[in-house]
Enzyme design. Structure first.
Site, PDB file in Angstrom:
ATOM      1  N   PRO A 178       0.947  -1.240  -0.080  1.00 14.23           N
ATOM      2  CA  PRO A 178       0.150  -0.006  -0.127  1.00 14.23           C
ATOM      3  C   PRO A 178       0.895   1.225  -0.170  1.00 14.23           C
ATOM      4  O   PRO A 178       0.925   1.725   1.086  1.00 14.23           O
ATOM      5  CB  PRO A 178      -0.827  -0.063   1.403  1.00 14.23           C
ATOM      6  CG  PRO A 178      -0.018  -0.898   2.245  1.00 14.23           C
ATOM      7  CD  PRO A 178       0.765  -1.880   1.534  1.00 14.23           C
ATOM      8  N   ILE A 180       1.190   4.125  -1.190  1.00 14.87           N
ATOM      9  CA  ILE A 180       0.246   5.495  -1.058  1.00 14.87           C
ATOM     10  C   ILE A 180      -0.041   5.908   0.566  1.00 14.87           C
ATOM     11  O   ILE A 180       0.078   6.753   0.980  1.00 14.87           O
ATOM     12  CB  ILE A 180      -0.889   5.871  -1.953  1.00 14.87           C
ATOM     13  CG1 ILE A 180      -1.484   7.278  -2.026  1.00 14.87           C
ATOM     14  CG2 ILE A 180      -1.949   4.898  -1.288  1.00 14.87           C
ATOM     15  CD1 ILE A 180      -2.366   7.362  -3.067  1.00 14.87           C
ATOM     16  N   ASP A 181      -0.402   4.692   1.228  1.00 17.64           N
ATOM     17  CA  ASP A 181      -0.592   4.763   2.451  1.00 17.64           C
ATOM     18  C   ASP A 181       0.499   5.712   3.267  1.00 17.64           C
ATOM     19  O   ASP A 181       0.157   6.307   4.060  1.00 17.64           O
ATOM     20  CB  ASP A 181      -0.813   3.587   3.282  1.00 17.64           C
ATOM     21  CG  ASP A 181      -2.140   3.059   3.099  1.00 17.64           C
ATOM     22  OD1 ASP A 181      -2.511   2.759   2.034  1.00 17.64           O
ATOM     23  OD2 ASP A 181      -2.782   2.598   4.175  1.00 17.64           O
ATOM     24  N   TYR A 182       1.622   5.383   2.940  1.00 16.05           N
ATOM     25  CA  TYR A 182       2.886   5.814   3.592  1.00 16.05           C
ATOM     26  C   TYR A 182       3.161   7.406   3.168  1.00 16.05           C
ATOM     27  O   TYR A 182       3.998   8.151   3.780  1.00 16.05           O
ATOM     28  CB  TYR A 182       3.943   4.801   3.635  1.00 16.05           C
ATOM     29  CG  TYR A 182       3.601   3.591   4.464  1.00 16.05           C
ATOM     30  CD1 TYR A 182       4.021   3.644   5.767  1.00 16.05           C
ATOM     31  CD2 TYR A 182       2.694   2.653   3.905  1.00 16.05           C
ATOM     32  CE1 TYR A 182       3.601   2.652   6.673  1.00 16.05           C
ATOM     33  CE2 TYR A 182       2.129   1.717   4.751  1.00 16.05           C
ATOM     34  CZ  TYR A 182       2.573   1.644   6.082  1.00 16.05           C
ATOM     35  OH  TYR A 182       2.217   0.715   6.910  1.00 16.05           O
TER      36      TYR A 182
END
Lengths: 410, 395
Positions: A178, A180-182
């Site tokens: 994921p 984009i989460d970070y």
């Protein structure tokens, strides 16, 4: 120091944070705060476990288990954990009491879920006037797509990253996990600390509505600015670059050993030629950037022929000594022995009750006067129930024992 | 390119940053500007060499790098020759009034110019100096040059990406500068919080290589726990299954690519069920898919053979639909899915438009107005940003 509660040190040790939700984008904001000394109390429930505990290998020993999952362990270090069943009135009441004494609430439930529980910012700020709440979800809390659920890897594609990754003659390749989460995590921590500054100035709490999609497009800005300006799309182009040539990843001796080499101007090319010393490198068609670009396929083949029988470390060392951009393509194991990451203590090891000793990525920046640190392994579900409920909220031993027999702490 | 409107959300208004950075640090100053800091970009006479970096945008007054303009929006500008005595003096005067100095020179370069940390700290004891460098201020690789490709490689990101039968790849649009800049902003904000408590400044040391570790998420843990090195798998998702099965995540459709995968958990089971029901309504769901018991389906433990059989049938169906149809059906059927967007798709996205993410600003170097992504900070429903929002996507 209250019994059962770890001592906290660091630049954020004045902060009390309560965290609701799961997976990456919310809890990793809490991780950054906790690693710098904030008290971060994670509210969980056995009835609705974090997907990072249940759906994400790797697990210690490759055996699934909610206390064996690395994804949870590396996202929740340094935190306290209480298990509260928010479907019970008492569970909600205890959550309210935690929020009443908090500076920050971090949550990434679907939009509106906290409000339906009676724990939303509007209700809570009436009880705690200086509260900062960070709500983060895929696309923000307003707009036609506000309620759209989705995972980080899919949102990474919606935000344009996938289209620009891979080879021009093939379908796009995924970025890992994921991704984009970070991105949202960095913007989320900045937003929380900025909001705390606003509260210091105005003495009025506030709510942050953070859309992971909107933070993702910040990382895409050059491609978008260019499209808006002249309608031109960027294309995925393997490892090639519009500024440097050659610019590639080349095989070295051994299985899956690769090195990166890039040449950014003709002077650097001349240093490359001198170090390589092969007749092909001296060919006049390669002496200018334009010539190298016109013959880039051929040039990459020749460089491959030169690197593929040498050890990766030898090529990188030779290039760096000659003043040419180069680096090893570190695999995951290489990261743990990389001399520079090791020097910076980029992974820190903790001892987990069920996983044993394991590595946790630490903050990528060093704050010499107020360093962050991975001090405690991620908690087990409800590990700090007694310490938090009795030690912080002041419940009596008797009240706590009654709760243990009820549905409240499930 | 100073901001043309009073900002709605500017929590750090009144604070000042001096931004000496090149490419590696541009986003750091941009994010500080996003939260209300007045950022002055200080360039050598003639301007930041990064202004010429490809790809460039043309305008009636000249051309400029798309990356430069995107990450330096909202900053004011000053040209100053720091190699001269007058330049240094002027800079140190500004430092006395500044809250942050941002820079991305090799370690030691500022010291050699006579404006290193010790000099700055003496001038302004509560100053925060944030240095963004490829590998950090000290250690065996400090000072080694690296561009995006080397950083993505040394930071582990290249290893994880690309097709198995070709060399691993970086994303074509440089990403290491974004990870470095955004996480440097986190460190800078934490240092600022500490300064508010203690009055003490410090020298924040950001390593762009280390800044990539958050982007790797749990990939390093496969090695730490199991001694495994996840191999790049093109458009397939690895690391969700204990049998090592890769899940297809990128699917060709009629007009591009869509993204969806067989998933676990309650939401994942609904997503799987939604896909099969949609296929069935179009007469394209094989019996074995219709008969799946999603209530007991566990994505972490199914076998590669089971996954492959399911995916083969789904791929045939998805080639018959468009991106727009797919997005609409995914919403109705609660499938965890999106499309693989191009810049054109993002520019026309109704959600980003409704949220007023886009701003426009006149760029004197170009002699024209440019649109750019801006309003990510939203406090109490009010949009922040370095410029005023525009509506109306480009179709």
């Amino acid at each position: 120091m209250t019994a059962g509660l770890p001592e906290r040190k660091g630049p954020l040790s004045d902060l009390h944070v309560v965290e609701f939700g799961g997976y990456g984008a919310g809890p990793a904001v809490g991780k950054s705060l906790a690693e710098h000394g904030a008290e971060v109390i994670r509210v969980e429930s056995m009835l609705r476990l974090d997907g990072f505990r249940t759906n994400y290998p790797p697990y210690t020993g490759n055996v699934p288990g909610i206390e064996r999952a690395a994804m949870f362990a590396i996202t929740n270090d340094n935190k306290l954990d209480v298990s509260l069943n928010l479907k019970t009135e008492k569970g909600k009441d205890l959550a309210v009491r935690l929020i009443e004494r908090a500076d920050v609430v971090v949550e990434n439930f679907t939009p509106g879920a906290m409000d339906r529980l009676g724990l939303g910012h509007e209700a809570m700020v009436l009880r705690n006037s200086k509260l900062v709440t960070l709500s983060t979800c895929n696309q923000g809390r307003t707009g036609p797509q506000a309620n759209r659920a989705g995972f980080g890897s899919h949102l990474t594609s919606l935000s344009g990253f996938t289209e620009l990754t891979g080879w021009p003659d093939r379908q796009p390749a995924l970025l890992w996990g994921p991704y984009i989460d970070y991105i949202a995590v960095a913007y989320g921590v900045v937003a929380v600390l900025a909001a705390l500054e606003q509260v210091r100035r105005t003495e009025v709490g506030c709510h942050i509505d953070l859309s992971q999609y909107e933070t993702g497009v910040q990382f895409m800005a050059p491609a978008l600015v260019r499209y808006f300006a002249n309608g031109e799309e960027m294309d995925r182009n393997g490892n090639r670059d519009p500024n440097a040539v050659p610019h590639g990843v080349f095989p070295c001796a051994g299985e899956q050993r690769w090195c990166a080499i890039s040449v950014h101007d003709d002077a650097e090319w001349n240093r490359f030629v001198l170090e390589v010393g092969e007749p092909w490198a001296k060919e006049p068609e390669f002496s200018t950037a334009a010539g190298r670009r016109d013959n880039e396929d051929q040039l990459e083949e020749l460089i491959t022929g030169w690197t593929e029988n040498q050890l990766r470390e030898a090529v990188v060392e030779r290039m760096r000594k000659a003043g040419v951009h180069s680096a090893p393509v570190n695999d995951m194991g290489d990261l743990y022995s990389d001399p520079q990451l090791t020097y910076r203590n980029a992974f820190q090891r903790v001892d987990h009750a069920h996983m044993g000793e394991h590595a946790v990525p630490a903050p990528p920046y060093i704050l010499p006067a107020s360093p962050g640190k991975v001090t405690h392994a991620a908690p087990t579900v409800g590990q700090h129930n007694e310490a938090v409920l009795c030690g912080i909220l002041g419940l009596s031993k008797l009240e706590f024992e009654d709760l243990q027999l009820s549905e409240v702490l499930k | 390119m100073a901001s043309s409107v009073e900002q709605n959300s500017a929590p750090l208004s009144g604070l000042r940053a001096l931004d000496l950075t090149g490419e590696l640090g541009w986003l750091l100053g941009r994010i500080l500007a996003d939260v209300g800091v007045k950022v002055m970009k200080i360039d050598p006479p003639g301007g930041d060499p990064g202004r010429n970096m490809a790809p460039v945008i043309e305008g009636p007054a000249g051309s400029i790098s798309a990356s430069w303009v995107a990450y330096n929006m909202g900053k004011t500008r000053l040209d100053l020759d720091l190699s001269t005595e007058e330049g240094r003096e002027r800079f140190l005067e500004l430092v006395s009034e500044a809250d942050f100095v941002l820079e991305s020179e090799n370690p030691g370069v500022l010291d050699a110019l006579g404006i290193g940390w010790e000099v700055l700290q003496k001038r302004n004891p509560s100053l925060i100096l944030t240095s963004v460098t490829p590998y950090g201020q000290a250690g065996p690789l400090a000072g080694v040059p690296a561009s995006d490709l080397e950083l993505m490689s040394a930071g582990g990101a290249v290893w994880l990406t690309g097709d198995a039968d070709r060399p691993p790849v970086r994303m074509t649009l440089p990403q290491s500068v974004c990870w470095a800049g955004s996480y440097a902003a986190v460190g800078t904000m934490i240092a600022h919080h500490f300064r508010q408590l203690t009055g003490q400044g410090q020298h924040v040391d950001m390593s762009a290589q280390a800044g990539l570790l958050p982007a790797l998420v749990h990939a390093p843990s496969f090695y730490d726990l199991l001694g495994e090195n996840p191999l790049r798998a093109g458009g397939y998702l690895v690391g969700r299954n204990i049998n090592g099965a890769a899940m297809r995540n990128i699917w060709p459709c009629r007009d591009g690519y869509v993204t969806w995968a067989i998933y676990g958990g309650a939401a994942g089971r609904q997503s799987n069920r939604g896909m099969v029901e949609w296929m069935d309504e179009n007469g394209m769901a094989p019996e074995f898919l219709k008969n799946m018991d999603w209530s007991t389906f566990d994505v972490a433990t199914i076998t590669l053979a089971e996954v492959s059989e399911m995916e083969a049938a789904i791929a045939v169906f998805l080639e018959t639909v468009t991106k727009a149809e797919f997005l609409a059906q995914a919403e109705v059927r609660r499938m965890l899915a999106y499309v693989v967007s191009t810049a054109a798709d993002i520019a026309a996205d109704e959600q980003l438009e409704a949220r007023q993410v886009w701003s426009e600003e006149f760029v004197p170097e170009l002699g024209r107005t440019l649109r750019f992504p801006d309003g990510w900070l939203r406090i109490d429903g009010k949009r922040g940003g370095v410029a005023s929002p525009v509506s109306g996507g480009i179709k």
